[in-house]
Design a protein around this motif. Structure first.
Motif, PDB file in Angstrom:
ATOM      1  N   LEU A 395      69.630  35.454  37.849  1.00  0.00           N
ATOM      2  CA  LEU A 395      70.199  36.275  36.769  1.00  0.00           C
ATOM      3  C   LEU A 395      70.095  35.554  35.428  1.00  0.00           C
ATOM      4  O   LEU A 395      69.703  36.137  34.411  1.00  0.00           O
ATOM      5  CB  LEU A 395      71.669  36.590  37.097  1.00  0.00           C
ATOM      6  CG  LEU A 395      72.527  37.198  35.977  1.00  0.00           C
ATOM      7  CD1 LEU A 395      72.018  38.567  35.575  1.00  0.00           C
ATOM      8  CD2 LEU A 395      73.980  37.311  36.419  1.00  0.00           C
ATOM      9  N   ILE A 396      70.435  34.261  35.417  1.00  0.00           N
ATOM     10  CA  ILE A 396      70.406  33.507  34.159  1.00  0.00           C
ATOM     11  C   ILE A 396      68.967  33.342  33.673  1.00  0.00           C
ATOM     12  O   ILE A 396      68.661  33.513  32.493  1.00  0.00           O
ATOM     13  CB  ILE A 396      71.083  32.132  34.350  1.00  0.00           C
ATOM     14  CG1 ILE A 396      72.572  32.323  34.628  1.00  0.00           C
ATOM     15  CG2 ILE A 396      70.875  31.249  33.123  1.00  0.00           C
ATOM     16  CD1 ILE A 396      73.304  31.043  34.992  1.00  0.00           C
ATOM     17  N   ALA A 397      68.051  33.049  34.613  1.00  0.00           N
ATOM     18  CA  ALA A 397      66.665  32.796  34.217  1.00  0.00           C
ATOM     19  C   ALA A 397      66.009  34.056  33.657  1.00  0.00           C
ATOM     20  O   ALA A 397      65.219  33.981  32.713  1.00  0.00           O
ATOM     21  CB  ALA A 397      65.875  32.267  35.412  1.00  0.00           C
ATOM     22  N   HIS A 398      66.298  35.209  34.225  1.00  0.00           N
ATOM     23  CA  HIS A 398      65.595  36.438  33.821  1.00  0.00           C
ATOM     24  C   HIS A 398      66.450  37.389  32.997  1.00  0.00           C
ATOM     25  O   HIS A 398      65.981  38.449  32.603  1.00  0.00           O
ATOM     26  CB  HIS A 398      65.089  37.172  35.068  1.00  0.00           C
ATOM     27  CG  HIS A 398      64.114  36.357  35.869  1.00  0.00           C
ATOM     28  ND1 HIS A 398      64.375  35.938  37.151  1.00  0.00           N
ATOM     29  CD2 HIS A 398      62.904  35.859  35.543  1.00  0.00           C
ATOM     30  CE1 HIS A 398      63.350  35.209  37.581  1.00  0.00           C
ATOM     31  NE2 HIS A 398      62.447  35.146  36.629  1.00  0.00           N
ATOM     32  N   ASP A 399      67.708  37.045  32.772  1.00  0.00           N
ATOM     33  CA  ASP A 399      68.617  37.883  31.999  1.00  0.00           C
ATOM     34  C   ASP A 399      68.747  39.294  32.586  1.00  0.00           C
ATOM     35  O   ASP A 399      68.989  40.252  31.874  1.00  0.00           O
ATOM     36  CB  ASP A 399      68.170  37.960  30.520  1.00  0.00           C
ATOM     37  CG  ASP A 399      69.287  38.518  29.640  1.00  0.00           C
ATOM     38  OD1 ASP A 399      70.456  38.139  29.856  1.00  0.00           O
ATOM     39  OD2 ASP A 399      68.996  39.331  28.753  1.00  0.00           O
ATOM     40  N   ARG A 400      68.525  39.415  33.880  1.00  0.00           N
ATOM     41  CA  ARG A 400      68.820  40.686  34.559  1.00  0.00           C
ATOM     42  C   ARG A 400      69.079  40.372  36.032  1.00  0.00           C
ATOM     43  O   ARG A 400      68.456  39.474  36.594  1.00  0.00           O
ATOM     44  CB  ARG A 400      67.684  41.704  34.418  1.00  0.00           C
ATOM     45  CG  ARG A 400      66.295  41.188  34.735  1.00  0.00           C
ATOM     46  CD  ARG A 400      65.658  41.937  35.880  1.00  0.00           C
ATOM     47  NE  ARG A 400      64.496  41.205  36.380  1.00  0.00           N
ATOM     48  CZ  ARG A 400      64.543  40.251  37.317  1.00  0.00           C
ATOM     49  NH1 ARG A 400      65.699  39.884  37.846  1.00  0.00           N
ATOM     50  NH2 ARG A 400      63.451  39.640  37.737  1.00  0.00           N
ATOM     51  N   PRO A 401      70.026  41.099  36.635  1.00  0.00           N
ATOM     52  CA  PRO A 401      70.365  40.781  38.023  1.00  0.00           C
ATOM     53  C   PRO A 401      69.270  41.232  38.982  1.00  0.00           C
ATOM     54  O   PRO A 401      68.617  42.254  38.741  1.00  0.00           O
ATOM     55  CB  PRO A 401      71.650  41.583  38.266  1.00  0.00           C
ATOM     56  CG  PRO A 401      71.615  42.689  37.271  1.00  0.00           C
ATOM     57  CD  PRO A 401      70.824  42.210  36.097  1.00  0.00           C
ATOM     58  N   ASN A 402      69.027  40.489  40.039  1.00  0.00           N
ATOM     59  CA  ASN A 402      68.078  40.956  41.056  1.00  0.00           C
ATOM     60  C   ASN A 402      68.780  41.953  41.980  1.00  0.00           C
ATOM     61  O   ASN A 402      69.960  42.255  41.815  1.00  0.00           O
ATOM     62  CB  ASN A 402      67.434  39.772  41.798  1.00  0.00           C
ATOM     63  CG  ASN A 402      68.428  38.999  42.636  1.00  0.00           C
ATOM     64  OD1 ASN A 402      69.544  39.462  42.885  1.00  0.00           O
ATOM     65  ND2 ASN A 402      68.033  37.822  43.083  1.00  0.00           N
ATOM     66  N   ALA A 403      68.027  42.459  42.952  1.00  0.00           N
ATOM     67  CA  ALA A 403      68.558  43.547  43.783  1.00  0.00           C
ATOM     68  C   ALA A 403      69.814  43.132  44.538  1.00  0.00           C
ATOM     69  O   ALA A 403      70.706  43.944  44.782  1.00  0.00           O
ATOM     70  CB  ALA A 403      67.489  44.013  44.761  1.00  0.00           C
ATOM     71  N   LEU A 404      69.899  41.853  44.904  1.00  0.00           N
ATOM     72  CA  LEU A 404      71.075  41.402  45.656  1.00  0.00           C
ATOM     73  C   LEU A 404      72.311  41.342  44.767  1.00  0.00           C
ATOM     74  O   LEU A 404      73.429  41.613  45.206  1.00  0.00           O
ATOM     75  CB  LEU A 404      70.812  40.012  46.251  1.00  0.00           C
ATOM     76  CG  LEU A 404      69.884  39.945  47.455  1.00  0.00           C
ATOM     77  CD1 LEU A 404      69.581  38.495  47.786  1.00  0.00           C
ATOM     78  CD2 LEU A 404      70.510  40.639  48.654  1.00  0.00           C
ATOM     79  N   ALA A 405      72.105  40.941  43.499  1.00  0.00           N
ATOM     80  CA  ALA A 405      73.249  40.731  42.604  1.00  0.00           C
ATOM     81  C   ALA A 405      73.665  41.993  41.870  1.00  0.00           C
ATOM     82  O   ALA A 405      74.826  42.127  41.475  1.00  0.00           O
ATOM     83  CB  ALA A 405      72.918  39.629  41.592  1.00  0.00           C
ATOM     84  N   ALA A 406      72.730  42.937  41.697  1.00  0.00           N
ATOM     85  CA  ALA A 406      73.004  44.107  40.847  1.00  0.00           C
ATOM     86  C   ALA A 406      74.280  44.872  41.227  1.00  0.00           C
ATOM     87  O   ALA A 406      75.033  45.282  40.339  1.00  0.00           O
ATOM     88  CB  ALA A 406      71.796  45.041  40.841  1.00  0.00           C
ATOM     89  N   PRO A 407      74.557  45.086  42.537  1.00  0.00           N
ATOM     90  CA  PRO A 407      75.784  45.839  42.859  1.00  0.00           C
ATOM     91  C   PRO A 407      77.067  45.121  42.444  1.00  0.00           C
ATOM     92  O   PRO A 407      78.137  45.728  42.443  1.00  0.00           O
ATOM     93  CB  PRO A 407      75.738  45.971  44.394  1.00  0.00           C
ATOM     94  CG  PRO A 407      74.342  45.664  44.776  1.00  0.00           C
ATOM     95  CD  PRO A 407      73.799  44.738  43.743  1.00  0.00           C
TER      96      PRO A 407
END
Lengths: 429, 100
Positions: A395-407
């Motif tokens: 999340l920090i590296a890409h400034d967007r949550p991946n599928a696992l973190a998004a919920p």
């Protein structure tokens, strides 16, 4: 020239092995290197992680290892692993109810399975099996539903009836006439325990080897922002440290840090207690948890019974907890495991857990650009340690949550898409 | 265990009470006209202060009435207890008085 310049980049680490042990024995074990440096903070970092517990250290490790971000500092106000990482009952499992949670915790469990090899540090991960007990007809029904949900996600789980539980755990009392009789349970054989300090130390050593600066006794006292709102650094007890990305992993103190940053979180800080008994011969080789009576038990390699109690009913930052909780816990323990009736307790302690309204974590961007929070793990964050750091680093590296973190974003409290894990988490995470 | 001063029943063991978190959170007027963000704030966002804090308690096993307490969440020291509807005392003034 910057005094720390010579320390940048990966440092060579002594490998731990039977040969290293034998070699060092010849020199009276005086030749062991320090496991990680204690550098002075640099003026600026690419990423600052606030909180040097398991989750913070894994975040820094995965940032350096998987995302090539090696100019990272972990700021810890006390000593690493001195908070909840070193205060929990070390239970690891992935048997939750909702798909989002099962996927996240199972991701963590898979990382646990390779952790000691990956870190070259024995975290004493022991897949001894975790049994969750049901003590009423309703709970038993809810548990069977959860069993099906876990199976649908392809995660190992088994239903066990009282007779089978008695075979697995001979000291348990399955008398149907007790106040909270054992109706059945679910067993996750891949679940178990690990040595909590070793997890912090292992990740600290591995992150340090990749160039991460671990700075202890450095408390964050404020966040600095550019006029347009972007985060530009943190004020600490050791001066200002600049960074455009700050990830906060403060567990019980997340509310305090959020208030410092100027926004509110749906989180309450509560004390959670645990205790250990005097060491005895091996009597139980499983982890057994009972949500209904708020007790969970396992036996450490030293022989101590490790017991967990419930959270206090009110907000508190005092790391001790109320005496009525251990009393309640011991009553439940003696009823379920009568051989413990004359066992003496050696130590009792409390940790401050950050409880969320839906008993699920928050892994999220915040209203402040460049500021990220990973918190709300409540009473059961230890089991998620590697998975939490893994997705938070992403999340920090890409400034967007991946599928696992998004919920698990903060906006779920606005959209109403909560991940309600009160049944599977209860207090007995 | 600590004693919680119920304004009606006097000091009692905390096991008799239920906790109600932050005090003085008003339900939004005209609910149908409120935005999702306002509902989020009302339903979920709560102050989580480390230090003196105004919070609600319910005397479940006593008079079964709600009331407010100013309590330090770190030291557990209690500065004031007052009935619902009464204004929140000035926390700075209360804590200063204790320190003096």
């Amino acid at each position: 020239m910057d005094a720390s310049a010579g320390r940048q980049g990966p440092t060579t680490k002594q490998r731990y092995s039977i040969f290293a042990l034998a070699k060092n024995a010849l020199s009276y074990h005086e030749g062991w290197q320090q496991a990680w440096r204690s550098p002075e903070p640099k003026k600026a970092y690419d990423v600052i992680i606030v909180g040097g517990g398991g989750h913070g250290l894994t975040t820094a490790y995965y940032l350096a290892k998987l995302h090539g971000v090696r100019n990272v500092a972990v700021l810890e106000k006390g000593w690493i692993g001195g908070g909840n990482t070193g205060r929990n009952t070390t239970i690891i499992r992935s048997g939750y109810l909702w798909d989002e949670s099962i996927k996240l915790y199972e991701h963590a469990l898979k990382l646990w399975e390779g952790m000691s090899q990956e870190l070259n540090f024995n975290v004493m991960f022991s897949q001894r099996g975790v049994i969750n007990l049901a003590h009423s007809e309703h709970e038993w029904r809810e548990m069977r539903r959860r069993y099906e949900a876990i199976r649908l996600n392809g995660v190992d789980i088994a239903l066990v009836l009282p007779d089978e539980i008695k075979k697995l755990v001979p000291i348990i009392n399955i008398d149907p006439t007790i106040r909270y009789p054992v109706k059945g349970g679910i067993l996750q054989q891949r679940g178990g325990t690990a040595r909590h300090d070793a997890v912090a130390w292992g990740y600290a050593r591995a992150a340090d080897a990749l160039g991460v600066d671990i700075i202890q006794n450095c408390e964050v006292t404020g966040f600095e922002r550019a006029p347009e709102g972007q985060i530009i650094g943190v004020q600490t007890t050791r001066g200002f440290i600049a960074s455009n990305k700050v990830g906060c992993v403060p567990a019980g103190h997340s509310g305090v840090l959020a208030e410092m940053a100027g926004f509110m979180l749906p989180i309450q800080a509560r004390p959670l207690q645990a205790l250990v008994s005097e060491p005895i011969k091996p009597v139980i080789d499983k982890v057994v948890m009972s949500n209904a009576v708020h007790m969970y038990i396992s036996q450490s390699d030293k022989g101590e019974l490790v017991l967990g109690a419930g959270t206090d009913a009110y907000s508190s930052y005092a790391q001790r907890g109320s005496p009525n909780h251990p009393e309640h816990l011991m009553a439940a323990t003696v009823e379920l495991y009568p051989i413990t009736s004359r066992l003496r307790m050696l130590r009792q302690w409390g940790g401050i857990v950050d409880t969320c309204p839906d008993a699920s974590p928050i892994i999220s961007k915040t209203p402040i650009p460049g500021l990220y929070f990973n918190c709300g793990w409540g009473t059961g964050g230890f089991k998620a340690t590697p998975g939490s750091g893994h997705v938070f680093a992403d999340l920090i590296a890409h400034d967007r949550p991946n599928a696992l973190a998004a919920p698990f974003s903060l906006d779920r409290f606005r959209t109403g898409y909560l991940v309600d894990e009160h049944g599977a988490a209860g207090v007995a995470h | 265990m600590q004693l919680i001063p119920c304004p009606w029943c006097g000091p009692r063991d905390d096991a008799e009470f239920h906790y109600g978190a932050e005090a003085h959170v008003a339900r939004p007027a005209v609910p149908s006209e409120r935005s999702d963000a306002e509902w989020e704030a009302y339903l979920y966002l709560r102050r989580n202060t480390k230090g003196p804090f105004a919070e609600r308690w319910l005397h479940t096993n006593g008079c079964r009435r709600w009331f407010n307490v100013i309590r330090d969440t770190y030291t557990h020291e209690i500065f004031a207890s007052y009935k619902p509807g009464e204004p929140m005392p000035d926390i700075d003034q209360l804590t200063a008085k204790k320190d003096a």
